[in-house]
Design a protein around this motif. Structure first.
Motif, PDB file in Angstrom:
ATOM      1  N   LYS A  41       0.843  -1.192   0.000  1.00  0.00           N
ATOM      2  CA  LYS A  41       0.000   0.000   0.000  1.00  0.00           C
ATOM      3  C   LYS A  41       0.880   1.245   0.000  1.00  0.00           C
ATOM      4  O   LYS A  41       1.877   1.314   0.711  1.00  0.00           O
ATOM      5  CB  LYS A  41      -0.916   0.006   1.216  1.00  0.00           C
ATOM      6  N   VAL A  42       0.471   2.217  -0.814  1.00  0.00           N
ATOM      7  CA  VAL A  42       1.231   3.450  -0.987  1.00  0.00           C
ATOM      8  C   VAL A  42       0.275   4.622  -0.827  1.00  0.00           C
ATOM      9  O   VAL A  42      -0.869   4.568  -1.290  1.00  0.00           O
ATOM     10  CB  VAL A  42       1.873   3.492  -2.398  1.00  0.00           C
ATOM     11  N   GLU A  43       0.746   5.680  -0.180  1.00  0.00           N
ATOM     12  CA  GLU A  43      -0.088   6.861   0.006  1.00  0.00           C
ATOM     13  C   GLU A  43      -0.070   7.709  -1.266  1.00  0.00           C
ATOM     14  O   GLU A  43       0.991   8.044  -1.784  1.00  0.00           O
ATOM     15  CB  GLU A  43       0.430   7.687   1.188  1.00  0.00           C
ATOM     16  N   THR A  44      -1.255   8.035  -1.759  1.00  0.00           N
ATOM     17  CA  THR A  44      -1.354   8.873  -2.952  1.00  0.00           C
ATOM     18  C   THR A  44      -1.656  10.309  -2.537  1.00  0.00           C
ATOM     19  O   THR A  44      -2.195  10.558  -1.462  1.00  0.00           O
ATOM     20  CB  THR A  44      -2.472   8.382  -3.897  1.00  0.00           C
ATOM     21  N   ALA A  45      -1.289  11.230  -3.394  1.00  0.00           N
ATOM     22  CA  ALA A  45      -1.570  12.640  -3.146  1.00  0.00           C
ATOM     23  C   ALA A  45      -2.772  13.055  -3.984  1.00  0.00           C
ATOM     24  O   ALA A  45      -2.929  12.610  -5.119  1.00  0.00           O
ATOM     25  CB  ALA A  45      -0.357  13.483  -3.513  1.00  0.00           C
ATOM     26  N   THR A  46      -3.598  13.905  -3.423  1.00  0.00           N
ATOM     27  CA  THR A  46      -4.746  14.412  -4.162  1.00  0.00           C
ATOM     28  C   THR A  46      -4.268  15.553  -5.049  1.00  0.00           C
ATOM     29  O   THR A  46      -3.803  16.582  -4.562  1.00  0.00           O
ATOM     30  CB  THR A  46      -5.829  14.924  -3.201  1.00  0.00           C
ATOM     31  N   VAL A  47      -4.363  15.330  -6.343  1.00  0.00           N
ATOM     32  CA  VAL A  47      -3.905  16.333  -7.302  1.00  0.00           C
ATOM     33  C   VAL A  47      -5.098  16.780  -8.135  1.00  0.00           C
ATOM     34  O   VAL A  47      -5.808  15.969  -8.715  1.00  0.00           O
ATOM     35  CB  VAL A  47      -2.790  15.758  -8.206  1.00  0.00           C
ATOM     36  N   ASP A  48      -5.297  18.081  -8.164  1.00  0.00           N
ATOM     37  CA  ASP A  48      -6.393  18.682  -8.919  1.00  0.00           C
ATOM     38  C   ASP A  48      -5.818  19.225 -10.220  1.00  0.00           C
ATOM     39  O   ASP A  48      -4.929  20.074 -10.202  1.00  0.00           O
ATOM     40  CB  ASP A  48      -7.008  19.807  -8.076  1.00  0.00           C
ATOM     41  N   ARG A  49      -6.309  18.724 -11.350  1.00  0.00           N
ATOM     42  CA  ARG A  49      -5.834  19.202 -12.653  1.00  0.00           C
ATOM     43  C   ARG A  49      -6.860  20.180 -13.215  1.00  0.00           C
ATOM     44  O   ARG A  49      -8.038  19.861 -13.316  1.00  0.00           O
ATOM     45  CB  ARG A  49      -5.623  18.033 -13.603  1.00  0.00           C
ATOM     46  N   ARG A  50      -6.361  21.363 -13.590  1.00  0.00           N
ATOM     47  CA  ARG A  50      -7.256  22.396 -14.117  1.00  0.00           C
ATOM     48  C   ARG A  50      -6.800  22.827 -15.507  1.00  0.00           C
ATOM     49  O   ARG A  50      -5.605  22.989 -15.757  1.00  0.00           O
ATOM     50  CB  ARG A  50      -7.247  23.629 -13.210  1.00  0.00           C
ATOM     51  N   ASP A  51      -7.784  23.033 -16.381  1.00  0.00           N
ATOM     52  CA  ASP A  51      -7.486  23.564 -17.709  1.00  0.00           C
ATOM     53  C   ASP A  51      -7.315  25.069 -17.589  1.00  0.00           C
ATOM     54  O   ASP A  51      -8.179  25.764 -17.047  1.00  0.00           O
ATOM     55  CB  ASP A  51      -8.618  23.242 -18.690  1.00  0.00           C
ATOM     56  N   MET A  52      -6.182  25.551 -18.089  1.00  0.00           N
ATOM     57  CA  MET A  52      -5.883  26.975 -18.012  1.00  0.00           C
ATOM     58  C   MET A  52      -5.421  27.461 -19.378  1.00  0.00           C
ATOM     59  O   MET A  52      -4.996  26.672 -20.221  1.00  0.00           O
ATOM     60  CB  MET A  52      -4.817  27.234 -16.952  1.00  0.00           C
ATOM     61  N   THR A  53      -5.506  28.763 -19.582  1.00  0.00           N
ATOM     62  CA  THR A  53      -5.068  29.385 -20.826  1.00  0.00           C
ATOM     63  C   THR A  53      -3.842  30.234 -20.540  1.00  0.00           C
ATOM     64  O   THR A  53      -3.857  31.069 -19.631  1.00  0.00           O
ATOM     65  CB  THR A  53      -6.184  30.275 -21.411  1.00  0.00           C
TER      66      THR A  53
END
Length: 187
Positions: free
Chosen positions: A59-71
């Motif tokens: 088991k490995v701890e994952t990070a919460t990553v938020d991907r956003r579309d930007m210009t």
């Protein structure tokens, strides 16, 4: 928490208190002994890559990553200014977060930016862009035996090597990861 079975390229893990992104992984089942997973991890802050081997099923701890579309709007000399396509908020990104491919970005290009706990981690640029050649020397007639190349300055100011048959004003497709010429675009 995730297991090694959940690994995929681009997944961000918390390893030894640092955020590491999986660049590539390989599940190995040797003829003798337990299975394991080899990974190449990239530190999202420093950009360093390391190789790490995991036992299968760990088991490995994952990070919460938020991907956003930007210009991408503009470069003010010290940072890159981007606008969120949903909220229209503007943020400034340091050049190291944009990567080397930023020299190929035109204004109003879509970029995906990854955030962790509100802080920008890195930007994912388009794989290829189409740019106009602003200046290149004319190719010499008959100098085609080696399929040589010549330097060309693009509309963003970046310099790349292009085939001899290309001229000023042609539009070319460029790989933002390597900076290599891919093809000529018919306009």
């Amino acid at each position: 928490m995730a297991t090694t079975a959940d690994f995929k390229n681009g997944l961000v893990l918390k390893v030894d208190g640092k955020l590491q992104q999986i660049v590539e992984f390989q599940h190995v089942k040797p003829g003798k002994g337990p299975a394991f997973v080899r990974t190449k991890l990239k530190d999202v802050v420093s950009g360093k890559t390391i190789d790490k081997t995991w036992n299968a099923g760990v088991k490995v701890e994952t990070a919460t990553v938020d991907r956003r579309d930007m210009t991408y709007l503009y470069n003010d000399g010290t940072s890159f200014v981007l606008m969120d396509e949903k909220t229209y908020d503007q943020i400034e990104l340091a050049p190291h977060l944009m990567g080397d491919g930023a020299k190929f970005l035109l204004e109003n290009t879509s970029v995906q930016v990854s955030f962790h706990e509100g802080e920008p981690l890195f930007a994912e640029l388009p794989v290829s862009v189409e740019l106009k050649i602003e200046h290149t020397d004319p190719g010499l007639q008959g100098d085609r035996s080696t399929g040589g190349s010549k330097p060309a300055t693009l509309e963003t100011g970046a310099e790349i090597q292009v085939p001899l048959f290309l001229e000023t004003g042609n539009v070319v497709k460029v790989d933002t990861r390597t900076g290599e010429y891919l093809s000529r675009v018919n306009n």
